[in-house]
Scaffold this motif. Structure first.
Motif, short mmCIF file in Angstrom:
data_model
loop_
_atom_site.label_atom_id
_atom_site.label_comp_id
_atom_site.label_asym_id
_atom_site.label_seq_id
_atom_site.Cartn_x
_atom_site.Cartn_y
_atom_site.Cartn_z
N ARG A 283 38.86 44.80 37.06
CA ARG A 283 38.15 44.95 38.33
C ARG A 283 38.95 44.33 39.46
O ARG A 283 38.84 44.73 40.59
N PHE A 284 39.72 43.28 39.17
CA PHE A 284 40.61 42.65 40.16
C PHE A 284 39.84 42.21 41.41
O PHE A 284 40.18 42.58 42.53
N GLN A 285 38.80 41.39 41.19
CA GLN A 285 37.91 40.95 42.27
C GLN A 285 38.01 39.45 42.50
O GLN A 285 37.07 38.74 42.20
N PRO A 286 39.08 38.89 43.02
CA PRO A 286 40.29 39.53 43.53
C PRO A 286 41.43 39.52 42.51
O PRO A 286 41.32 38.93 41.45
N PHE A 287 42.54 40.16 42.89
CA PHE A 287 43.77 40.15 42.10
C PHE A 287 44.36 38.75 42.20
O PHE A 287 44.62 38.25 43.29
N VAL B 242 41.90 50.27 38.57
CA VAL B 242 40.93 49.51 39.35
C VAL B 242 39.55 50.02 38.94
O VAL B 242 39.11 51.08 39.38
N SER C 299 31.16 47.53 45.61
CA SER C 299 31.68 46.63 46.64
C SER C 299 30.52 45.87 47.28
O SER C 299 29.35 46.25 47.09
N ASN D 71 31.40 42.03 42.72
CA ASN D 71 32.36 43.02 43.19
C ASN D 71 32.38 43.05 44.72
O ASN D 71 31.92 44.00 45.34
N PHE E 45 34.89 43.27 46.88
CA PHE E 45 35.92 44.06 47.56
C PHE E 45 35.85 45.53 47.16
O PHE E 45 35.53 45.87 46.03
N ARG F 215 41.13 46.44 46.96
CA ARG F 215 41.76 45.93 45.74
C ARG F 215 43.12 46.60 45.52
O ARG F 215 44.08 45.95 45.10
N SER G 107 38.76 35.39 38.15
CA SER G 107 38.17 35.93 39.38
C SER G 107 36.79 35.35 39.68
O SER G 107 36.45 35.11 40.84
#
Length: 173
Positions: free
Chosen positions: A9-13, A35, A41, A46, A48, A53, A130
């Motif tokens: 999910r990279f929330q955040p990276f 992603v 969002s 989540n 972002f 992302r 994250s």
């Protein structure tokens, strides 16, 4: 050509994600960074958008000198049927032979779909996490050293830190 996927999910990276990307690129010619939960969002888990992302990831990989011809970044929305999720992913991405994942559900689903799994090291998971980073942002605590500087600057530039605090209704100083 050997190609792998790295879903998240990279929330955040953060720097843990970056370590997995570098590790995976030692094992494949190209990496597809998925992603996930692309439709999500502006929530606590989540905050972002998929587009934000994608920008974070591209900026971070550029910052660390990873050539753009070594990776793809593809957003994929969720479906509410785990048993077909691996096939859902395959519809959105170029052909791949390997999955890089630590998430037990992701590992199980791709194993059942007959795809080779490569489980990356944890890369200081307690620190590079994250959920923890989002909590630190909300609590106005230090998080700058947990993400690439380009990601930190980007989140600040879009006021993502303010968004996260507003979403939670937190006014802690």
């Amino acid at each position: 050509m050997l190609r792998g996927i790295y879903p998240g999910r990279f929330q955040p990276f953060h720097l843990g994600h970056l370590s997995v990307v570098k590790w995976a690129l030692e094992r494949v010619d190209e990496l597809i960074i998925i992603v996930g939960s692309a439709q999500e969002s502006h929530t606590l888990n989540n905050p972002f958008t998929a587009g934000e992302r994608i920008e974070m990831i591209r900026m971070a990989l550029k910052e660390y000198g990873i050539p753009t011809d070594r990776y793809y970044i593809i957003p994929i929305p969720d479906i509410l049927m785990n048993n077909v999720w691996a096939y859902h992913v395959k519809m959105y991405v170029p052909a791949f032979q390997k999955v890089f994942a630590r998430n037990p559900l992701v590992v199980r689903l791709f194993k059942e779909a007959g795809v080779e799994i490569d489980i990356p090291p944890a890369f200081n998971r307690e620190k590079y996490n994250s959920t923890l980073i989002r909590k630190l942002i909300i609590m106005n605590e230090e998080w700058k050293d947990l993400v690439p500087s380009s990601v930190y600057n980007y989140i600040k530039s879009i006021k993502g830190d303010e968004r996260l605090k507003e979403i939670t209704g937190s006014d802690k100083k």
